[in-house]
Design a protein around this motif. Structure first.
Motif, PDB file in Angstrom:
ATOM      1  N   ARG A   1      -5.941  -3.701   6.193  1.00 39.65           N
ATOM      2  CA  ARG A   1      -7.280  -4.110   6.589  1.00 39.65           C
ATOM      3  C   ARG A   1      -8.358  -3.287   5.874  1.00 39.65           C
ATOM      4  NH1 ARG A   1      -9.631  -2.932  11.440  1.00 39.65           N
ATOM      5  NH2 ARG A   1      -7.665  -2.092  12.206  1.00 39.65           N
ATOM      6  N   VAL A   2      -8.150  -1.992   5.786  1.00 45.16           N
ATOM      7  CA  VAL A   2      -9.160  -1.164   5.133  1.00 45.16           C
ATOM      8  C   VAL A   2      -8.922  -1.097   3.626  1.00 45.16           C
ATOM      9  CG1 VAL A   2      -9.483   0.226   7.185  1.00 45.16           C
ATOM     10  CG2 VAL A   2      -7.889   0.997   5.440  1.00 45.16           C
ATOM     11  N   GLY A   3      -7.897  -1.800   3.155  1.00 49.84           N
ATOM     12  CA  GLY A   3      -7.685  -1.867   1.712  1.00 49.84           C
ATOM     13  C   GLY A   3      -7.142  -0.596   1.102  1.00 49.84           C
ATOM     14  N   ALA A   4      -6.413   0.186   1.885  1.00 44.76           N
ATOM     15  CA  ALA A   4      -5.849   1.427   1.347  1.00 44.76           C
ATOM     16  C   ALA A   4      -4.470   1.160   0.756  1.00 44.76           C
ATOM     17  CB  ALA A   4      -5.736   2.465   2.451  1.00 44.76           C
ATOM     18  N   PRO A   5      -4.209   1.714  -0.417  1.00 48.87           N
ATOM     19  CA  PRO A   5      -2.907   1.508  -1.029  1.00 48.87           C
ATOM     20  C   PRO A   5      -1.837   2.298  -0.293  1.00 48.87           C
ATOM     21  CG  PRO A   5      -4.512   2.455  -2.573  1.00 48.87           C
ATOM     22  CD  PRO A   5      -5.073   2.573  -1.204  1.00 48.87           C
TER      23      PRO A   5
END
Lengths: 354, 354
Positions: free
Chosen positions: B149-153
């Motif tokens: 959701r927060v776009g963290a790899p």
DNA sequence: CTCTGCGAGTGGAACGATCAAATCATAGGG
DNA sequence: CCCTATGATTTGATCGTTCCACTCGCAGAG
């Protein structure tokens, strides 16, 4: 919880918060670091803005300006398989948790294979860490000297054995006391001839523990001639030494410098059809996984690793804030976990849930 | 080695190096990050200055500018004592070493007690880490969802069991294959009625491993009725289940979902005076410390944790450089470590040096 | 001879925070 | 009424690096 956010979104900065709250950047900074400087209503307004935007200070920027990374470096050595190194797990976890309470983090690193000291220097120059925790007290001397030379703060888990006038703070567990507890326990359940199975004489930790056994035996007025054995720390070596001692016919108690050695004794007992806890008593050291699951359960000296971690964090904070540390070292007391290798009625091993 | 330096000394900066080499700051920066842009003689001159001054780039400044911390976050969970969690040790160490090769470091953190997801978000917003490694595949679903959701790899050690269309890279070990190896080994040394001792049905990993046992038994044409047992992962529960199976009189092989369970079986055999490896065969899973030291040595399925770590680092780099990852998951093969619980002539356990 | 293109290197601005010093009310003392 | 002390807040500079746009010199094309 924080609002949904994409990678492409910018996280809010001090300036964003300042604008929202109608104050300057510095005021927001003060709200975070010196809230007592602000008037009450201003503080509330700023805090509201921070909460509203879900602001978290940027570590890198703060680190650049203040030269404090809020990280401590921990050298992570390969666990020697078959030894109790895995118990560092407990220690590391508490360390991480305790550091987190003050906004600090733990950075793992491993030294270069050729030059183990390399890793320290690199991290320091890159200002990646504020301080170090050293756990390897064997190779410790070279490390501590380097760190002292470059003026890096550090705390060790382990006494500065070879350096009586070392000036760094340390935390350690009283190994002699642990061995003494073990020996007294064996004496109290009826054993008289209690042997010591320890490491080679070169190990300072090993000799320290051995001295505890010796003290307990002396106090009980029992002759220790030919009862103190030194060998390498593996199951098979201990098994063979145990056989030699058992051949003697009088030895019924075994205090050991490690669980590995104690497990070797258990193996020897099995091979002779002797019942641990009944025909002979065995005590290990470290309360490792092996002590939990070995049959029929191994009594062992447990180090208060959680407490060690907490003490270390306390010392780190003192050192980092340049407070004088007095006394320099903290010596913690181990405890004894009693299982069936000494007391047949003890609870069964391994009844923990996953 | 670096020259002696005190805390009060300033470490050299880019500007220092630039002045010494008689070039601009940017040229020094290029010498480090894009050396192909420099003329050969200039490059050499700059490198000489760097070596001479013992310059190391400041991490914080670089991180602030590039928004890359060169750190990956690893959630460090408390090891459940008595379980094989301690084997994560091997994994973590290789992870640290492999990351170090590309100038990356591993940051340990632990979630807040109340909200385990809190830790992730904080580190991201503070731009303290570039990516995460998730090892806990049980509680994994909530975490992976937050991170997506927060776009963290991130890369996980463990398959996305409950999410068939998960889009993150993962590495896992083929547990079914491991159990199959274990079962085939037991069959090959002469056991016919091989029981399975596994975890509760809710464990995806447990059911996966069980399926490997089932497959091997089916291939051998042996009926598995009443041979597949599910219980909790502790020594004592396994001990009691083993007694039940042994009462049957026909069961001589035990393939287990963990070393803990297998050790429970060994305890039951001891209590009946049966000889492991002779009267019955036992195989564990994970090749933990307990398998090394238990008597008379426990055959166990070993996960290639070092290889897992290397694969994970590879995937992390791919993800961080935005390269497409194909295939998304890597399934690695476990191996079997044979000891005396299945083959009496196997080498003795615990003969490793400290 | 001028113009374009390119390789090599330069200088200013920016990342996001904190430090140091300046500013602005506001109140109290002489 | 002015001057100083004090509290609350702001402004500009700075940490060390990389990004961006620019300059400079030189070769070859037109």
């Amino acid at each position: 919880m924080s609002p949904t956010r994409r990678l492409t979104d910018q996280y809010p900065t001090l300036a964003t918060v300042a604008e929202r709250a109608g104050v300057s950047r510095q005021t927001v900074s003060n709200a975070l670091n010196n809230p007592e400087l602000l008037r009450e209503d201003t503080l509330e307004r700023v805090q509201a803005a921070i909460a509203e935007l879900g602001y978290t200070p940027n570590r890198a920027a703060r680190q650049l300006r203040t030269r404090a990374s809020h990280m401590i470096g921990l050298r992570f050595e390969p666990a020697q398989e078959g030894t109790s190194n895995a118990l560092m797990d407990r220690f590391v976890h508490t360390l991480v948790e305790t550091m987190a309470k003050t906004g600090h983090h733990v950075l793992l690193f491993s030294g270069a294979v050729d030059d183990p000291l390399d890793g320290y220097d690199d991290l320091l120059r890159a200002t990646a860490v504020d301080a170090f925790v050293i756990t390897d007290t064997y190779a410790g001397t070279a490390e501590t000297e380097l760190l002292r030379r470059v003026g890096a703060p550090f705390v060790t888990f382990g006494r500065p054995w070879d350096d009586p006038d070392a000036a760094h703070p340390w935390v350690d567990v009283d190994g002699a006391r642990g061995a003494c507890l073990a020996t007294e326990h064996l004496l109290s359940v009826g054993h008289r001839r209690v042997a010591w199975l320890g490491w080679e004489e070169t190990s300072r930790i090993g000799e320290d523990r051995r001295s505890g056994w010796r003290r307990a035996m002396d106090d009980a007025g029992i002759d220790t001639a030919r009862l103190g054995i030194r060998t390498t720390d593996n199951v098979d070596a201990a098994r063979m030494e145990a056989h030699k001692l058992l051949d003697d016919g009088t030895v019924t108690g075994f205090a050991c410098a490690s669980d590995t050695l104690a497990i070797g004794v258990l193996h020897a007992l099995h091979e002779r059809g002797l019942r641990p806890g009944v025909d002979a008593g065995v005590v290990g050291f470290d309360d490792s996984l092996g002590a939990h699951v070995s049959w029929p359960g191994l009594t062992s000296v447990r180090q208060p690793l959680e407490q060690v971690a907490v003490e270390i964090v306390g010392l780190l904070h003192a050192v980092l804030s340049l407070k004088p540390v007095e006394p320099l070292g903290r010596l913690l007391e181990p405890t004894l976990v009693v299982r069936r290798s000494t007391v047949p009625e003890a609870p069964r091993p391994g009844t923990r849930a996953r």
